[in-house]
Enzyme design. Structure first.
Site, mmCIF file in Angstrom:
data_model
loop_
_atom_site.group_PDB
_atom_site.id
_atom_site.type_symbol
_atom_site.label_atom_id
_atom_site.label_comp_id
_atom_site.label_asym_id
_atom_site.label_seq_id
_atom_site.Cartn_x
_atom_site.Cartn_y
_atom_site.Cartn_z
ATOM 1 N N HIS A 35 1.019 5.225 0.867
ATOM 2 C CA HIS A 35 0.398 6.294 1.645
ATOM 3 C C HIS A 35 0.510 7.601 0.846
ATOM 4 O O HIS A 35 1.612 7.983 0.441
ATOM 5 C CB HIS A 35 1.128 6.505 2.972
ATOM 6 C CG HIS A 35 1.049 5.354 3.923
ATOM 7 N ND1 HIS A 35 0.165 5.334 4.987
ATOM 8 C CD2 HIS A 35 1.744 4.193 3.997
ATOM 9 C CE1 HIS A 35 0.329 4.207 5.680
ATOM 10 N NE2 HIS A 35 1.287 3.498 5.103
ATOM 11 N N HIS B 180 0.845 -1.201 0.000
ATOM 12 C CA HIS B 180 0.000 0.000 0.000
ATOM 13 C C HIS B 180 0.874 1.243 0.000
ATOM 14 O O HIS B 180 1.896 1.299 0.661
ATOM 15 C CB HIS B 180 -0.970 0.021 1.188
ATOM 16 C CG HIS B 180 -0.314 -0.174 2.509
ATOM 17 N ND1 HIS B 180 0.071 -1.404 2.979
ATOM 18 C CD2 HIS B 180 0.025 0.711 3.482
ATOM 19 C CE1 HIS B 180 0.614 -1.275 4.176
ATOM 20 N NE2 HIS B 180 0.604 0.010 4.508
HETATM 21 P P1 AMP Z 1 1.537 0.468 7.412
HETATM 22 O O1 AMP Z 1 2.198 0.762 8.717
HETATM 23 O O2 AMP Z 1 2.258 1.117 6.248
HETATM 24 O O3 AMP Z 1 1.314 -1.008 7.192
HETATM 25 O O4 AMP Z 1 0.148 1.194 7.478
HETATM 26 C C1 AMP Z 1 -1.083 0.528 7.515
HETATM 27 C C2 AMP Z 1 -2.141 1.597 7.495
HETATM 28 O O5 AMP Z 1 -3.387 0.958 7.284
HETATM 29 C C3 AMP Z 1 -2.254 2.410 8.776
HETATM 30 O O6 AMP Z 1 -2.070 3.793 8.476
HETATM 31 C C4 AMP Z 1 -3.670 2.113 9.265
HETATM 32 O O7 AMP Z 1 -4.286 3.235 9.848
HETATM 33 C C5 AMP Z 1 -4.362 1.683 7.983
HETATM 34 N N1 AMP Z 1 -5.497 0.799 8.149
HETATM 35 C C6 AMP Z 1 -5.549 -0.342 8.874
HETATM 36 N N2 AMP Z 1 -6.765 -0.909 8.773
HETATM 37 C C7 AMP Z 1 -7.501 -0.110 7.961
HETATM 38 C C8 AMP Z 1 -8.850 -0.138 7.478
HETATM 39 N N3 AMP Z 1 -9.685 -1.136 7.798
HETATM 40 N N4 AMP Z 1 -9.267 0.852 6.661
HETATM 41 C C9 AMP Z 1 -8.431 1.858 6.342
HETATM 42 N N5 AMP Z 1 -7.143 1.947 6.751
HETATM 43 C C10 AMP Z 1 -6.692 0.983 7.555
#
Ligand code: AMP
Ligand code: ZN
Length: 139
Positions: free
Chosen positions: A101, A99
């Site tokens: 950001h 993903h």
């Molecule tokens: P990372 O640390 O790069 O893996 O970031 C994962 C991101 O996913 C975090 O910013 C979370 O807030 C976001 N996240 C986790 N679950 C969900 C969800 N169900 N819907 C939207 N964002 C999410």
């Protein structure tokens, strides 16, 4: 094993604030934003790290990221965005589905650049050529 949370969002089994979807990619608002408009852009193909993603999916993902930056900035009244992948556990990746950001940035938002991630000194210049060679040798 629990299903991947982002695959569940793609399937519609978990709700999301979706802002874009096509055959290969999807974008939705981060549920825990660090800035208003904080968006996640994902490939529909499940894999953990960007370097494991098939090249054709990288192309689709990059196109979607590129097309969303302008609308996100305009919608939030931002002149800048930080665009980043936490690529692997040691880099802070918590959700093991690739993903990107997209984080709108504002004057005096208190955030810094990606250079603030690590406080360690840069490697000495004499070492850079060795590092460059070792990377090139593995491509
Ligand atoms: P990372 O640390 O790069 O893996 O970031 C994962 C991101 O996913 C975090 O910013 C979370 O807030 C976001 N996240 C986790 N679950 C969900 C969800 N169900 N819907 C939207 N964002 C999410
Ligand atoms: Zn997944």
């Amino acid at each position: 094993m629990d299903p991947c949370i982002f695959c569940s969002i793609i399937e519609g089994d978990i709700p999301s604030h979706s802002i874009y979807e096509d055959k290969d990619t999807m974008a939705f608002l981060d549920v825990n934003p660090i800035s208003p408009g904080h968006t996640l852009v994902i490939p529909k193909h499940h894999c953990s790290k960007l370097n494991e993603l098939p090249p054709q999916d990288v192309v689709s993902l990059t196109k979607t990221i590129h097309s969303l930056i302008g609308p996100i900035e305009r919608a939030l009244g931002a002149n800048a965005t930080t665009i980043a992948f936490n690529n692997g556990i040691e880099a802070g990746q918590e959700v093991p589905h690739v993903h990107c950001h997209i984080i709108p940035r504002f004057p005096q938002d208190g955030g810094r650049s990606i250079h603030s991630l690590l406080e360690k000194p840069q490697p000495p210049l004499t070492k850079l050529s060795t590092i460059a060679e070792s990377i090139k040798n593995l491509m």
